[in-house]
Design a protein around this motif. Sequence first.
Motif, PDB file in Angstrom:
ATOM      1  N   VAL A 292      16.265  -2.665  -6.426  1.00 47.64           N
ATOM      2  CA  VAL A 292      15.076  -1.993  -6.496  1.00 47.64           C
ATOM      3  C   VAL A 292      14.060  -2.688  -7.609  1.00 47.64           C
ATOM      4  O   VAL A 292      12.661  -2.831  -7.501  1.00 47.64           O
ATOM      5  N   TYR A 296      10.506  -4.463  -7.140  1.00 49.68           N
ATOM      6  CA  TYR A 296       9.805  -3.399  -7.393  1.00 49.68           C
ATOM      7  C   TYR A 296       8.393  -3.498  -7.380  1.00 49.68           C
ATOM      8  O   TYR A 296       7.652  -2.818  -6.817  1.00 49.68           O
ATOM      9  N   LEU A 299       7.847  -2.696  -3.486  1.00 48.51           N
ATOM     10  CA  LEU A 299       7.935  -1.424  -3.235  1.00 48.51           C
ATOM     11  C   LEU A 299       7.000  -0.482  -3.886  1.00 48.51           C
ATOM     12  O   LEU A 299       6.268   0.517  -3.463  1.00 48.51           O
ATOM     13  N   TRP A 304       6.365   2.690  -1.678  1.00 49.81           N
ATOM     14  CA  TRP A 304       7.613   3.216  -1.359  1.00 49.81           C
ATOM     15  C   TRP A 304       8.296   3.884  -2.243  1.00 49.81           C
ATOM     16  O   TRP A 304       9.575   4.165  -2.158  1.00 49.81           O
ATOM     17  N   ILE A 305       7.818   3.482  -3.486  1.00 54.67           N
ATOM     18  CA  ILE A 305       8.287   4.232  -4.614  1.00 54.67           C
ATOM     19  C   ILE A 305       7.777   5.800  -4.996  1.00 54.67           C
ATOM     20  O   ILE A 305       6.545   6.021  -5.039  1.00 54.67           O
TER      21      ILE A 305
END
Length: 427
Positions: A292, A296, A299, A304-305
């Motif tokens: 992740v 990050y 994302l 998507w976080i």
Amino acid sequence: MPNIFAYLALFSWPIVAIILFRLLPLQKALVWTIIGGYLLLPSGTSIKFPMIPSIDKSLVTSLPALVLCMVMAPPQSPTLAPMAVTGRHVLMALFSIVVISPILTVTQNTEPVIEGRIFLPGLRLYDGLGLISQVLVSLIPLWLGLRYLNSREGLRTILEVLAIGGLAYTIPVLFEVRFSPLLHTWVYGFFPHSFAQHMREDGFRPVVFLTHGLLIGIYLCIAAIAAMSLYRDARREGRRAIYWLLSAIWLLVVLYLSKNFGAMVIAVVLTTAVFVLGRRPLLIVGLVVATVVMFYPILRGAGWIPLDAVHEFVQSINVDRAASLKFRLDNEDALLAHASEKPLFGWGSWGRDLLHDPESGSLVSIADGIWVGVIGAFGWVGYIGRFGLLTAPILFFALRRRAVGDSFIPYGLIITLSATLIDLLPN
């Protein structure tokens, strides 16, 4: 402004390092030299000469440790698990990327930034060489760990020093919780940050000798995880373990009192995980965190976080902390959009990666998370190099974990690394 004692402490640390290496086994001397200097030496104190890195706490702890290890280490050090050729090549590639990327950044940012009243100079080769010198200093502890601490006893030493250092630090931390962060000013003559940021509710957030109270929080967090890891390993070996369990509990109590909400959440979750989970689930936790963190920015940019859910959770606990979190997230969105204009090599130094008001010239953005600072300054190339060095060892260990037997120590160290990786996202 630092007083004379601050500079005296800084320049005396190599002498302390020599004493440690004379009195202690090499691995303990190495870890205490670096972590002890981090905890005790003044923050924000440095001397800069042209063409060499700033003489600060990072340099005076890392460089003496490097020299003394090279002089005093035995010809060969036993390794925990010999790294595969592919792993060595990957690490060397990541090292090269981190060292070379500042030059690539400079070549793409030779033009000044001019907008309204803003004038930010273009970068020169001198700037690239200065950035490389800083990078090399920051990589010394990593290289020393790979070379001299890559054994079961070396990893145990890291956990022990983290835990014992945290226990010793609880005394000045509790003092500053009660009387406000005064020690850095009393001992070194100045306060290293904004005092207003360390007034919390009906008390204070301690700083001791670090740069900011948030660093106190994450250090106590990883110290608690280290103590719990040592407890699990002692139980596995049938040794007396209660002292490490009590140490972990005490560190969590002091962390709670230090008013570091984010670090407290990380500590409770991961310390509990170390207490109840086996080795394989802990490795999976480490791999998930590493993956992740490594991806990050992608994302984050793709949405998507679950930031809204996190914000709502924090708001249900503390409205002020939720407002602070929202401010950080809005800043990250703006800085990420700015970074996307130079995605490969970034904007470089001199504040070019930040946002300014064209009318007043003042800053209108704050880079709280180190990830957005790295990707803004050095682009995706610099980000992959730096965060690859932080996350790749977890993957390499997963591929060769059978070589370590049933020891719990490497898994505990993976979780302490996971805690710092999580903390690098907001701080």
